[in-house]
Design a protein around this motif. Structure first.
Motif, mmCIF file in Angstrom:
data_model
loop_
_atom_site.group_PDB
_atom_site.id
_atom_site.type_symbol
_atom_site.label_atom_id
_atom_site.label_comp_id
_atom_site.label_asym_id
_atom_site.label_seq_id
_atom_site.Cartn_x
_atom_site.Cartn_y
_atom_site.Cartn_z
ATOM 1 N N LEU A 130 27.006 43.252 -7.604
ATOM 2 C CA LEU A 130 26.327 41.840 -6.511
ATOM 3 C C LEU A 130 25.260 42.333 -6.008
ATOM 4 O O LEU A 130 24.631 41.558 -5.391
ATOM 5 N N THR A 131 25.412 43.529 -5.474
ATOM 6 C CA THR A 131 24.346 43.908 -4.625
ATOM 7 C C THR A 131 23.443 45.193 -5.002
ATOM 8 O O THR A 131 23.705 45.632 -6.188
ATOM 9 N N MET A 132 22.130 45.226 -4.145
ATOM 10 C CA MET A 132 21.265 46.548 -4.680
ATOM 11 C C MET A 132 21.376 47.417 -3.244
ATOM 12 O O MET A 132 21.438 46.538 -2.231
ATOM 13 N N ALA A 133 21.175 48.455 -3.550
ATOM 14 C CA ALA A 133 20.946 49.249 -2.611
ATOM 15 C C ALA A 133 19.641 49.201 -1.671
ATOM 16 O O ALA A 133 19.458 49.324 -0.592
ATOM 17 N N PHE A 134 18.577 48.768 -2.438
ATOM 18 C CA PHE A 134 17.405 48.701 -1.991
ATOM 19 C C PHE A 134 16.651 47.309 -2.337
ATOM 20 O O PHE A 134 15.928 47.433 -3.038
ATOM 21 N N ARG A 137 12.991 46.440 -3.564
ATOM 22 C CA ARG A 137 12.146 47.473 -4.298
ATOM 23 C C ARG A 137 12.197 47.284 -5.774
ATOM 24 O O ARG A 137 12.995 47.079 -6.237
ATOM 25 N N ALA A 138 10.868 47.345 -5.937
ATOM 26 C CA ALA A 138 10.748 46.918 -7.732
ATOM 27 C C ALA A 138 11.364 48.139 -8.551
ATOM 28 O O ALA A 138 11.564 48.928 -7.974
ATOM 29 N N GLY A 139 11.791 47.410 -9.546
ATOM 30 C CA GLY A 139 12.603 48.475 -10.462
ATOM 31 C C GLY A 139 14.014 48.208 -10.274
ATOM 32 O O GLY A 139 14.842 49.254 -10.293
ATOM 33 N N GLU B 82 28.608 52.896 -2.551
ATOM 34 C CA GLU B 82 27.754 53.909 -3.268
ATOM 35 C C GLU B 82 26.079 53.538 -2.827
ATOM 36 O O GLU B 82 25.622 54.171 -2.628
ATOM 37 N N ASP B 83 26.204 52.292 -2.354
ATOM 38 C CA ASP B 83 24.824 51.647 -1.641
ATOM 39 C C ASP B 83 24.612 52.584 -0.444
ATOM 40 O O ASP B 83 23.667 52.988 0.020
ATOM 41 N N ALA B 145 9.547 49.508 5.288
ATOM 42 C CA ALA B 145 10.233 49.093 4.016
ATOM 43 C C ALA B 145 11.556 49.511 3.697
ATOM 44 O O ALA B 145 12.493 48.736 3.415
ATOM 45 N N LEU B 146 11.637 50.997 3.953
ATOM 46 C CA LEU B 146 13.053 51.370 3.411
ATOM 47 C C LEU B 146 14.153 51.078 4.392
ATOM 48 O O LEU B 146 15.038 50.621 4.030
ATOM 49 N N VAL B 147 13.840 50.977 5.851
ATOM 50 C CA VAL B 147 14.750 50.280 6.842
ATOM 51 C C VAL B 147 14.888 48.929 6.613
ATOM 52 O O VAL B 147 15.989 48.304 6.614
#
Lengths: 139, 162
Positions: A130-134, A137-139, B82-83, B145-147
């Motif tokens: 359901l989620t993305m870590a980033f 961020r493309a890709g 994991e995120d 961007a990362l934060v």
């Protein structure tokens, strides 16, 4: 500012896409799609004003939007909604390094709202994770 | 010349005593310093993003404990843990910190509680998101961007837990 112009293009694309998405969704999902489209319209209007202040000429709208895949049913409509929101988040993410303070916070809000909507559409479409870590961020 | 020599001798005597005393003090300081590591410099101030890194590890551990306590939640909670681990890894790279090499596996038998409920986790994500938003606002351009992505990710976690 080219990053803001790109965000504007992404918001325009989202408004266009939601027009195609809604008809394939269930009633309560259509309400969500309409609300999402409205939020994208508001961001679009803010961007137009901001670019006007900066005396930047917004890139002319492309004549049409190339969809990444055909929207024929609820499943593909939900997938397009996720795709569109991911794209908007990507466009706002590149605004973060070129802004400061309130303007950066606004860009982060726009990016976060898109990421949250993408998560909601994934949940409705049974798309995991359901989620993305980033987000953004493309890709 | 003679006078000068006598003064020099006396001076030397003083100096030798002082040198010995100083040497003792230095030896003592070195020994004391050795207890805390070999670096005699005071530790540098922690990076502005260190709290965000610590928070990511805390969140990941909270999810992992919850999964041990309630294995039925594994599918929902493991991707969120994991995120947070991914956030910690990238933050550590960015600020040049070293992550704890081995994280002790959480054990259900050792804990008296059932781990955090999803409502607790959701509340913690909302707080963590606010902290990341504040960090993004004040971050230099190359970190924004990362934060920002970490802030947005935490917001989506709260949404996923609804």
């Amino acid at each position: 500012m080219e990053q803001l112009a790109a965000a504007l293009a992404a918001e325009e694309a989202a408004i266009y896409a939601y027009g195609l998405i809604g008809v394939h969704l269930k009633d309560n999902e259509q309400d969500r799609a309409r609300a999402a489209e409205q939020e994208h319209r508001e961001r679009r209007d803010l961007l137009v004003d901001r670019l006007d202040e900066l005396k930047a000429s917004a890139a002319p709208n492309p004549p049409g939007y190339a969809l990444p895949f055909e929207v024929a049913d609820r499943t593909s409509a939900l997938r397009l909604a996720v795709h569109i929101e991911d794209g908007v988040a990507q466009a706002w993410r590149v605004v973060l390094p070129v802004t400061t303070d309130t303007e950066r916070a606004d860009a982060l809000s726009a990016m976060t709202d898109s990421a949250i909507r993408a998560t909601r559409w994934r949940k409705l479409g049974g798309i995991t994770p359901l989620t993305m870590a980033f987000p953004g961020r493309a890709g | 010349m003679v006078l000068t020599d006598r003064v020099a001798i006396r001076e030397t005597g003083h100096t030798r005593r002082r040198v010995l005393a100083t040497a003792g003090a230095v030896a003592g300081a070195t020994t004391l310093g050795g207890c805390f590591g070999d670096d005699p410099e005071p530790p540098p101030a922690p990076d502005a993003l260190q709290p965000l890194l610590d928070e990511a590890l805390t969140m990941a551990a909270a999810y992992e404990r919850a999964v041990v306590a309630q294995p039925a939640l594994a599918d929902r909670l493991t991707p969120l843990a994991e995120d947070h681990r991914a956030h910690a890894t990238e933050l550590a790279t960015m600020i040049g910190a070293t992550l704890p090499s081995a994280v002790a596996a959480p054990s259900a038998s050792g804990s008296a509680t059932d781990g955090d409920s999803t409502a607790d986790l959701r509340k913690a994500e909302q707080t963590a998101q606010k902290n990341a938003v504040a960090a993004c606002r004040t971050a230099p351009a190359e970190r924004a961007a990362l934060v920002g992505s970490i802030a947005a990710s935490r917001a989506t976690h709260a949404e996923a837990l609804r």
